[in-house]
Structures are given as structure tokens and as C-alpha cells.
Motif scaffolding. Structure first.
Motif, mmCIF file in Angstrom:
data_model
loop_
_atom_site.group_PDB
_atom_site.id
_atom_site.type_symbol
_atom_site.label_atom_id
_atom_site.label_comp_id
_atom_site.label_asym_id
_atom_site.label_seq_id
_atom_site.Cartn_x
_atom_site.Cartn_y
_atom_site.Cartn_z
ATOM 1 N N TRP A 130 -16.230 -19.785 -63.340
ATOM 2 C CA TRP A 130 -14.791 -19.573 -63.527
ATOM 3 C C TRP A 130 -14.211 -20.680 -64.402
ATOM 4 O O TRP A 130 -14.534 -21.865 -64.223
ATOM 5 C CB TRP A 130 -14.070 -19.554 -62.175
ATOM 6 C CG TRP A 130 -14.206 -18.277 -61.442
ATOM 7 C CD1 TRP A 130 -13.336 -17.227 -61.441
ATOM 8 C CD2 TRP A 130 -15.277 -17.888 -60.557
ATOM 9 N NE1 TRP A 130 -13.807 -16.212 -60.633
ATOM 10 C CE2 TRP A 130 -14.993 -16.590 -60.080
ATOM 11 C CE3 TRP A 130 -16.457 -18.514 -60.137
ATOM 12 C CZ2 TRP A 130 -15.829 -15.923 -59.191
ATOM 13 C CZ3 TRP A 130 -17.298 -17.850 -59.278
ATOM 14 C CH2 TRP A 130 -16.987 -16.568 -58.801
ATOM 15 N N ILE A 157 -11.449 -21.090 -56.336
ATOM 16 C CA ILE A 157 -11.223 -19.650 -56.213
ATOM 17 C C ILE A 157 -11.015 -19.229 -54.764
ATOM 18 O O ILE A 157 -10.549 -18.120 -54.498
ATOM 19 C CB ILE A 157 -12.391 -18.854 -56.825
ATOM 20 C CG1 ILE A 157 -13.696 -19.164 -56.086
ATOM 21 C CG2 ILE A 157 -12.516 -19.125 -58.302
ATOM 22 C CD1 ILE A 157 -14.848 -18.249 -56.464
ATOM 23 N N LEU A 158 -11.381 -20.116 -53.824
ATOM 24 C CA LEU A 158 -11.265 -19.827 -52.400
ATOM 25 C C LEU A 158 -10.759 -21.055 -51.649
ATOM 26 O O LEU A 158 -11.175 -22.175 -51.949
ATOM 27 C CB LEU A 158 -12.616 -19.408 -51.804
ATOM 28 C CG LEU A 158 -13.243 -18.110 -52.321
ATOM 29 C CD1 LEU A 158 -14.722 -18.057 -51.942
ATOM 30 C CD2 LEU A 158 -12.515 -16.891 -51.764
ATOM 31 N N GLU A 253 -8.762 -15.736 -51.002
ATOM 32 C CA GLU A 253 -8.967 -15.813 -52.439
ATOM 33 C C GLU A 253 -7.666 -16.259 -53.093
ATOM 34 O O GLU A 253 -6.585 -15.789 -52.720
ATOM 35 C CB GLU A 253 -9.418 -14.441 -52.959
ATOM 36 C CG GLU A 253 -9.895 -14.435 -54.379
ATOM 37 C CD GLU A 253 -8.797 -14.009 -55.328
ATOM 38 O OE1 GLU A 253 -8.894 -14.357 -56.515
ATOM 39 O OE2 GLU A 253 -7.849 -13.343 -54.892
ATOM 40 N N GLU A 258 -6.344 -12.233 -51.598
ATOM 41 C CA GLU A 258 -7.077 -11.413 -50.625
ATOM 42 C C GLU A 258 -7.609 -12.289 -49.488
ATOM 43 O O GLU A 258 -8.184 -13.348 -49.714
ATOM 44 C CB GLU A 258 -8.232 -10.690 -51.310
ATOM 45 C CG GLU A 258 -8.990 -9.760 -50.376
ATOM 46 C CD GLU A 258 -10.096 -8.996 -51.075
ATOM 47 O OE1 GLU A 258 -10.823 -8.241 -50.388
ATOM 48 O OE2 GLU A 258 -10.245 -9.161 -52.306
ATOM 49 N N TYR A 260 -9.965 -13.017 -46.077
ATOM 50 C CA TYR A 260 -11.261 -12.698 -45.480
ATOM 51 C C TYR A 260 -11.263 -13.244 -44.051
ATOM 52 O O TYR A 260 -11.786 -14.331 -43.777
ATOM 53 C CB TYR A 260 -12.398 -13.314 -46.294
ATOM 54 C CG TYR A 260 -12.471 -12.804 -47.712
ATOM 55 C CD1 TYR A 260 -13.167 -11.636 -48.021
ATOM 56 C CD2 TYR A 260 -11.827 -13.481 -48.743
ATOM 57 C CE1 TYR A 260 -13.228 -11.164 -49.324
ATOM 58 C CE2 TYR A 260 -11.874 -13.011 -50.053
ATOM 59 C CZ TYR A 260 -12.572 -11.852 -50.329
ATOM 60 O OH TYR A 260 -12.620 -11.379 -51.627
ATOM 61 N N PRO A 285 -17.426 -15.253 -50.087
ATOM 62 C CA PRO A 285 -17.025 -14.054 -50.830
ATOM 63 C C PRO A 285 -16.880 -14.367 -52.312
ATOM 64 O O PRO A 285 -16.516 -15.488 -52.689
ATOM 65 C CB PRO A 285 -15.659 -13.702 -50.214
ATOM 66 C CG PRO A 285 -15.653 -14.352 -48.872
ATOM 67 C CD PRO A 285 -16.468 -15.601 -49.029
ATOM 68 N N ARG A 286 -17.195 -13.398 -53.159
ATOM 69 C CA ARG A 286 -17.084 -13.497 -54.612
ATOM 70 C C ARG A 286 -18.180 -14.359 -55.239
ATOM 71 O O ARG A 286 -18.478 -14.215 -56.410
ATOM 72 C CB ARG A 286 -15.706 -14.027 -55.052
ATOM 73 C CG ARG A 286 -14.538 -13.192 -54.569
ATOM 74 C CD ARG A 286 -13.277 -13.553 -55.325
ATOM 75 N NE ARG A 286 -13.408 -13.198 -56.738
ATOM 76 C CZ ARG A 286 -12.583 -13.643 -57.694
ATOM 77 N NH1 ARG A 286 -11.621 -14.481 -57.374
ATOM 78 N NH2 ARG A 286 -12.750 -13.264 -58.940
ATOM 79 N N VAL A 287 -18.764 -15.278 -54.476
ATOM 80 C CA VAL A 287 -19.836 -16.115 -55.011
ATOM 81 C C VAL A 287 -21.167 -15.397 -54.849
ATOM 82 O O VAL A 287 -21.991 -15.377 -55.763
ATOM 83 C CB VAL A 287 -19.872 -17.489 -54.314
ATOM 84 C CG1 VAL A 287 -21.003 -18.341 -54.879
ATOM 85 C CG2 VAL A 287 -18.538 -18.194 -54.483
ATOM 86 N N GLY A 288 -21.369 -14.799 -53.678
ATOM 87 C CA GLY A 288 -22.560 -14.013 -53.437
ATOM 88 C C GLY A 288 -23.729 -14.800 -52.886
ATOM 89 O O GLY A 288 -24.206 -15.742 -53.516
#
Length: 318
Positions: A130, A157-158, A253, A258, A260, A285-288
Motif C-alpha cells: 500500500w 490499513i488496519l 479497516e 469495515e 471485523y 484481513p486484507r493481508v491474507g
């Protein structure tokens, strides 16, 4: 075009003899497309794009070779500047960590090791994935539960809250208790005075039926059903601390907001008894996947932050 390449609407090669670069956002498509269209309308004007780590720059000029060279140099130059900036940033961050480590020297056996403190975080998956996401941090705080710590994190991002404990069963029980306690508090707000009076009457009848022992029986039942981590105790951080901790976390997020709320898991393991650095793995989340990240302590004092576990629930206030 009029500013650099046209005079009275006609091409003017003497006006700007060297290539001109117009910078845009690295991912721009509409505005860069319009710039190229404008350049193509000028007879004899050449155009080339140089894309670096941060910007997309369109170069225009009368000499095609010079324009291409300018675009190529831009990409290389910006990449070199980015590497130099990143090196300078890392040197500054490492200096903070080394200063903290130096403060531990000479304390020997009297040194009290604790995970509590302020940490800088290196997570390549986020920092490289990012734009403008730098300086990730987390703060570990004591809680009123022995062996359980609260971690407030900002990963760009989180953002969110972790609960960590060396005993996985104890951590799971504590998280379950927090959920039950929150639901109980929500439900208690709807009680009426008549409900409380009726409940009191039932208690009196139970006490009479049990020959006056009802109160003691109920007390024993309450104690038996209490969560395993009660009564509450202050986290003790004196003496030897475990190296590995289990994680439960909730987060939000930062882009679209969003939430979680479903607890996710992970682990963190400290490097040594100084507890000055650890390797973490968390299913973000989003990182995976449980991609590892590194945290380095720069202070034994965590930054003030009131964010808590309920703040990232479905009903929490963010």
C-alpha cells in the motif's frame, strides 16, 4: 501546450528546447490520457512516460531520444531516491531501538522483563503493498487479569485491539467471558422495577423452601459458574515471562471503515529474555494468511490509548 510548446497556437521549438516533465499520481489514467492526447495534437512533439515508485511523469519535447532518456532517468532516479529515503528512515528507527537496548545494559539479574511498552513494527507485506503506509506501531498494556495483556495496534490499513496470553485456554476463556459480560450488560438495561421485585420475591421463597439456606446455595452456584479467570487480578510482569503468546484480535479497516468483529487468531514470540523484539503472525484481513511481521520495542511506556475489546464489536463505538 501554450505555456511550453506553442506560440499563437503554432509549434515553437525555440520556446522550450529541452524535455518537460509533468508529474501525476502513479496510478492516474484519465488525466495522463488527456495529457498524451494534447501532446499528439502538436506537430513534431514527442511524448514518453516514466513511472517510478511514487509518481507517473509524462515527458514531452522536440527531440525524441532526449524525451525517452528523460523518462528512463526519471524512473531510475525516483527509485534511487526512494531507496535512500527508506534507508534513512530505517536508520532512524533502528537508532531508537538500539537506544532502548542500551538502556537495559548493566541491569543484569535485577532487570524486570515485561512485554509492556511501545513498539515499532516492520511488515513488508503491508508497507510494500500500500502506498503511503509507513510507521506501523503497537502498544502492549497490562490488564486487570494476571497474564493477559491488551495490545492496541495501528497497521496503517488496519487498526484494532489484541488480547495476548501465554495460556491459550485462559485466553479463550477470557474472550468468551468478555463477550458474555457485554451481552449481559446490554440485556440488564431493559430490566424494570417490577422484574426486580418479582426476582426478589422468588429469592425469598427459595430461601424459605430451603430452610433459610437458599442464599448460601445460590452463592455456591454463582461461584461454581463463574469464569475461570475470576477473581480479577492485576497483570503481574515481574520475574520471568514466557516467550510465546497466543493472540485474539478484532480490527477495523481504515479506508472504508469495515469492521471485523469476529475474533481472529495469531501468535507472537519474543526473541530473548529482554523482551525487546518479537516475531508475530496474525491472520489479518486484507493481508491474507498468517504472514509474519517484526516488532521492536523503543520504550517501556506504552502510549495512552483507551481503545478496548468492545470498541470493535458489532455494537462498539469506533
Amino acid at each position: 501546450m501554450e505555456k511550453y510548446f506553442l506560440t499563437a497556437g503554432r509549434p515553437d521549438k525555440a520556446k522550450t528546447p529541452t524535455p518537460v516533465g509533468i508529474p501525476f499520481d502513479r496510478y492516474s489514467s484519465y488525466r495522463t490520457g488527456k495529457m498524451r492526447e494534447a501532446a499528439q495534437k502538436v506537430e513534431g512533439l514527442h511524448c514518453a512516460t516514466g513511472t517510478g515508485p511514487k509518481t507517473q511523469t509524462i515527458f514531452m519535447g522536440w527531440d525524441e531520444k532526449a524525451v525517452r532518456q528523460a523518462a528512463l532517468c526519471h524512473a531510475n532516479k525516483e527509485a534511487a531516491e526512494d531507496r535512500a529515503s527508506e534507508k534513512q528512515r530505517e536508520e532512524k528507527r533502528d537508532k531508537l531501538h538500539q537506544k532502548y537496548l542500551k538502556s537495559l545494559e548493566g541491569k543484569g539479574r535485577q532487570m524486570t522483563c515485561s512485554p509492556v511498552g511501545h513498539y515499532i513494527v516492520d511488515w513488508e507485506e503491508i508497507e510494500q503493498g500500500w502506498d503511503d503506509v509507513k510507521d506501523l506501531t503497537l502498544d502492549i498494556n497490562e490488564t486487570d487479569q494476571d497474564g493477559i495483556f491488551r495490545v492496541v495496534f495501528d497497521f496503517g490499513i488496519l487498526v484494532g485491539v489484541m488480547l495476548i496470553c501465554a495460556d491459550k485456554g485462559k485466553l479463550n476463556a477470557h474472550v468468551s467471558y468478555l463477550g458474555a459480560e457485554y451481552e449481559s450488560e446490554e440485556g440488564d438495561t431493559g430490566k424494570s422495577e417490577s422484574d426486580e421485585e418479582e426476582h426478589a420475591e422468588d429469592e425469598n421463597e427459595d430461601e424459605i423452601d430451603n430452610g433459610g439456606s437458599g442464599t448460601r446455595d445460590r452463592k455456591r452456584k454463582s461461584q461454581a459458574s463463574a469464569p475461570p479467570h475470576e477473581p480479577r487480578k492485576k497483570s503481574r510482569t515481574v520475574g520471568a515471562q514466557p516467550f510465546q503468546y497466543f493472540i485474539k484480535f478484532r480490527c477495523r479497516e481504515t479506508g472504508e471503515g469495515e469492521l471485523y468483529p469476529e475474533p481472529k487468531e495469531g501468535t507472537l514470540r519474543f526473541k530473548d529474555k529482554r523482551m525487546a523484539a518479537f516475531l508475530g503472525k496474525a491472520d489479518m484481513p486484507r493481508v491474507g494468511g498468517k504472514i509474519p511481521f517484526v516488532a521492536r520495542k523503543i520504550s517501556n511506556v506504552s502510549r495512552p490509548n483507551r481503545k478496548a475489546w468492545p470498541d470493535y464489536s458489532d455494537c462498539g463505538v469506533n
